[in-house]
Design an enzyme around this catalytic site. Structure first.
Site, PDB file in Angstrom:
ATOM      1  CG  HIS A  14      -2.128  -0.865   1.083  1.00  0.00           C
ATOM      2  ND1 HIS A  14      -3.258  -0.498   0.375  1.00  0.00           N
ATOM      3  CD2 HIS A  14      -2.376  -2.111   1.551  1.00  0.00           C
ATOM      4  CE1 HIS A  14      -4.138  -1.475   0.426  1.00  0.00           C
ATOM      5  NE2 HIS A  14      -3.638  -2.468   1.131  1.00  0.00           N
TER       6      HIS A  14
ATOM      7  CE  LYS B 180      -6.858  13.467   0.826  1.00  0.00           C
ATOM      8  NZ  LYS B 180      -6.683  12.764  -0.439  1.00  0.00           N
ATOM      9  NE  ARG B 181      -2.217   7.943   6.940  1.00  0.00           N
ATOM     10  CZ  ARG B 181      -0.988   7.939   6.417  1.00  0.00           C
ATOM     11  NH1 ARG B 181       0.028   8.436   7.130  1.00  0.00           N
ATOM     12  NH2 ARG B 181      -0.763   7.454   5.223  1.00  0.00           N
TER      13      ARG B 181
ATOM     14  CE  LYS C 164      -2.593  10.382   3.378  1.00  0.00           C
ATOM     15  NZ  LYS C 164      -3.169   9.730   2.194  1.00  0.00           N
TER      16      LYS C 164
ATOM     17  CB  THR D 256     -10.380   4.673  -1.325  1.00  0.00           C
ATOM     18  OG1 THR D 256     -10.144   4.905   0.068  1.00  0.00           O
ATOM     19  CG2 THR D 256      -9.630   3.426  -1.765  1.00  0.00           C
TER      20      THR D 256
ATOM     21  CE  LYS E  86     -13.986   5.814   0.736  1.00  0.00           C
ATOM     22  NZ  LYS E  86     -13.162   5.921   1.956  1.00  0.00           N
TER      23      LYS E  86
END
Length: 843
Positions: free
Chosen positions: A358, A555-556, A561, A666, A670
């Protein structure tokens, strides 16, 4: 209690009311929302258990190959609505609960989110077990039953504070404690030679032993009678209470074994900055891996087949490296307990296991110090050394005298101290290794596992991630689901065959209903934005305008990110608005920037980013010159139930990771499924989404993977000047006191100026700002914007988790569906439970 379930609507409703009353009477008859939730959930669970019993019996009779999905987290979300959707009883329960004077939506809000996961890894696992049941694959999920999960996030004085997530305080009506399914798990001790069945072998003895007890949750499939199992393990002491210690007055040690056992399944991802934290983390991973493997071995033993047949009936999928020890544990059982030789055991292990990678981030690829491993799992260390010895012999034959290659391939990292590379171990002992997006799988072959790919090219493959439309469209955005069903001829079969929606955009143009569809879509989006508006008022005490554009990044929190780039842009937008004239402000695209996500407790920079976001938000939201046009909101304690409110409300969603570092993601799927447009980099699943919906339906920006390595090399060689004028203004403002004392972030800002920009925040900033300006212009043309959103929604079939699971089943697992037949009154055909028989009689 008679659980007879008649078919006509009125009698179903009466049956449900009777069943809820009965389940309430088993505790106390109280029609408050919380007790009604318990009664409702237990009545639904009873119906699920009937399907679950039928499924288990049918699988036992037919004995197909089974898939076991091992994951350290399962981020399930609330289960009541999902179960009702799968049983096709949501409407009936809604009407039945109205007899108690309560709306079903109020009941949904009484359910706690199971604190069994944290981010994308756990949510993916939850989508996958849902799809496995829907597609009729015989499957089990294996994980840990955490008492407190990761943590409950509270924002105090702009900072993240972590508190226990007491998700079990109201009980968990969905789980069944299985006292008949428990296995001993050993830690510490020592190894010695012994003889068994006339053969010399090794034996692991002594140390500490805990008991893993199974807690089962039924996992229903949509539009099928199949119902699979999520089995979570909880740790118990082998000896609850030491009377000798107690009688000596040592009351603390009398309960020490109980306490030590309970720690193992207390918290998800304990902080591993200390030795004790590392040891607890390793204990967790071995605990659930060992219990799961013992369970599978125990079930196979009942078949009385040769061990060489084990892979024909069992396939174990490792969801990242956390369950790696499962393959070593199976190796140990086959060698030490079943008496197989090394190559027999190795062939069985390799044919049984597959590994999903991942991430390409080095800090996320687990390595364990040999010292801690030897202390905690001495026999498993011996086996890993044995595996590595034979593997190195194989490499030496193929690449003689290539010592550098051998060093890179070795499971043992010859560092100080020595470390075990769990990713390498997974590759060596698995049949297939897959990435989770095309770009990520390519990077596995060209960088992370390049040497392994050259050794075994056929071992590597790709399965792009997916999400379940049952939860992320139907449950999260009911207005949109209703609209899509209407224009799918009144059928909701698209929930299991998402590709059926592809023709809707073309169809509504041809039959002249496009305008009507768009109006209803806008009404649906407005309803979603109003839900988020109410949520923000309740949880953040901030008023927002639903007519503003909603720009959402949830998100985390992690530097790759690039939430920091988003908040730098927010500062730029704020400073720009401050300089505008009244006329310019009136022409401005009004907007709210949302952030949400948790930072790992030991990740200081991520926590500082959260603090910075909240400090900037406080200034912007309280500035009367700006807050009529722009606001910033940090959404606390991001979790599945919150995501189901947040995601459908988005107009634009942020997926802006440094190219090459987001394996898939993901959340982007969504967001697009529920009608937002992506602003993102050429990374992860963004690329494949663009291939499905069209590049002009995504706002791409920034450097691509091939550019990233070059720019990093320039930074290492001393090149500077990547801080543009616009970014410099933002950073200079942070050095000032305009947003308060931001000294906590100054070291990070200094690093950006001095080449410490590993994630290319500075290099991509201007392109990001320019793209945001393009978005402001595009959003003004609402007709074109909404058309793109609708086309995006209808062309996301590839990103259903059902497609992902079909890929796994066909290309990796080699399993076929086994569909539980409809209930039959002919007992010789299939034994079924009473209420399912009643259903058939009604038909």
């Amino acid at each position: 209690m008679d659980t007879y379930l008649p078919r006509d609507k009125l009698n179903i409703q009466k049956s449900i009311v009777k069943h809820i009353e009965y389940t309430l009477s088993k505790t106390r008859f109280d029609i408050s929302p919380q007790y009604l939730f318990q009664g409702t959930a237990l009545s639904v669970r009873d119906r699920l258990l009937e399907q679950w019993n039928d499924t288990q019996l049918f699988i036992k009779i037919n004995n197909p190959k089974k898939i076991y999905y091992l994951s350290i987290e399962f981020l399930l979300g609330r289960l009541l609505q999902n179960a009702l959707v799968c049983l096709d009883l949501e409407r009936c329960y809604k009407d039945a609960l109205l007899e108690f004077g309560i709306k079903i939506e109020e009941i949904y809000e009484e359910e706690n989110d199971p604190a069994l996961g944290n981010g994308g890894l756990g949510r993916l696992a939850a989508c996958y077990i849902d799809s496995m049941a829907t597609l009729n694959y015989p499957a089990w999920g294996y994980g840990i039953r955490y008492d407190y999960g990761i943590f409950r996030q509270v924002i105090q004085n702009c900072e993240q504070r972590e508190f226990p997530d007491y998700w079990l305080t109201k009980g968990n009506p969905w789980e069944i404690m299985r006292l008949d399914t428990q296995f001993p798990v050993r830690f510490y001790g020592f190894c010695r030679d012994t003889h068994k069945n006339g053969k010399q072998c090794r034996e692991w003895v002594g140390g500490q032993e805990v008991i893993a007890v199974a807690y089962d949750t039924a996992v229903p499939g949509f539009n099928t009678f199949n119902c699979n199992t999520l089995r979570l393990w909880k740790s118990f002491p082998s000896q609850e209470f030491n009377f000798d210690e107690f009688n000596r007055g040592d009351f603390q040690n009398a309960l020490a074994e109980r306490d030590q056992a309970s720690y193992i399944t207390s918290v998800l991802y304990p902080n591993d900055n200390s030795w004790s934290g590392k040891e607890l983390r390793l204990k967790q991973e071995f605990f659930f891996s060992s219990a799961s493997v013992q369970n599978v071995v125990n079930e196979f033993s009942k078949l009385n087949l040769p061990w060489s047949d084990f892979p024909k009936y069992n396939c174990l999928q490792l969801n990242d490296t956390h369950p790696t020890l499962a393959l070593v544990e199976l190796f140990r059982i086959l060698l030490d307990e079943k008496g197989l030789d090394y190559w027999e055991a190795f062939n069985i292990v390799q044919k049984t296991f597959n590994y999903t990678n991942h991430t390409v981030l080095p800090e996320a690829l687990e390595k364990w110090g040999v010292d801690i491993f030897e202390r905690l799992l001495p026999r498993h260390l011996e086996i890993i050394y044995l595996i590595n010895f034979f593997f190195m012999e194989e490499v030496k034959k193929k690449f003689p005298n290539d010592w550098d290659r051998m060093g890179r391939l070795s499971i043992i990292e010859e560092s100080w101290p020595k470390k075990l590379r769990m990713g390498n171990l997974c590759v060596v002992c698995s049949t297939k290794v897959n990435g989770v997006a095309k770009i990520h799988s390519g990077l596995l072959k060209t960088s992370l596992f390049k040497d392994f790919y050259e050794l075994w090219p056929d071992k590597f493959t790709n399965v792009t991630n997916g999400v379940t439309p049952r939860r992320w469209v139907h449950c999260a955005f009911p207005e949109l689901s209703k609209l899509l069903t209407k224009y799918n001829g009144g059928r909701n079969d698209w929930l299991a065959e998402y590709d059926l929606l592809e023709e809707i955009p073309k169809k509504i143009k041809e039959d002249g209903t496009e305008k009507d569809f768009m109006e209803k879509y806008r009404e649906a989006k407005r309803a979603a934005k109003l839900r988020l508006k109410d949520w923000v008022k309740k949880h953040c005490n901030i008023d927002i305008d639903e007519n503003f554009m909603f720009d959402i990044m949830v998100k985390r929190i992690h530097e790759y990110k690039r939430q920091q780039m988003d908040i730098f842009y927010c500062i730029h937008r704020y400073l720009t608005i401050k300089r505008m004239s009244p006329d310019q402000k009136n022409k401005l695209n009004k907007k709210v920037s949302f952030f949400g996500g948790k930072a790992a407790p030991g990740y200081a920079l991520a926590k500082n980013i959260i603090k910075l976001i909240n400090m900037v938000a406080n200034v912007v939201n309280n500035d009367p010159d700006v807050n009529q046009y722009y606001k910033i909101v940090f959404l606390p304690d991001y979790k599945v139930s919150a995501a189901q409110i947040i995601i459908p409300a988005a107009d634009i969603s942020e997926h802006i990771s440094t190219a090459g570092l987001e394996a898939s993601g993901t959340s982007c799927m969504k967001f697009v499924m529920t009608g937002s447009i992506i602003i993102g980099t050429h990374d992860g699943a963004n690329i494949e989404i663009a291939q499905e919906v069209g590049e002009d339906h995504i706002f791409f920006f920034g450097n691509k993977v091939d550019d990233v390595a070059r720019i990093r090399e320039e930074l290492r060689n001393g090149k500077r000047g990547y801080v543009s004028g616009r970014l410099k203004e933002c950073l200079d403002t942070l050095y000032s006191s305009r947003f308060g004392d931001t000294g906590f972030i100054h070291d990070y800002l200094n690093g950006l100026y001095n080449g410490g920009d590993y994630y290319l925040t500075c290099h991509d900033f201007d392109a990001y700002v320019d793209t945001q300006e393009r978005i402001d212009v595009a959003y003004q043309n609402k007709d074109e914007w909404d058309k793109k959103c609708i086309e995006n929604i209808c062309h996301m079939g590839f990103f259903s988790s059902d497609r992902s699971i079909q890929n796994y089943a066909n290309d990796i697992w080699g399993i076929t569906p086994i569909e539980v037949p409809p209930p039959s009154i002919e007992k010789e055909k299939h034994f079924v439970s009473t209420s399912n028989l009643a259903l058939q009689k009604e038909n």
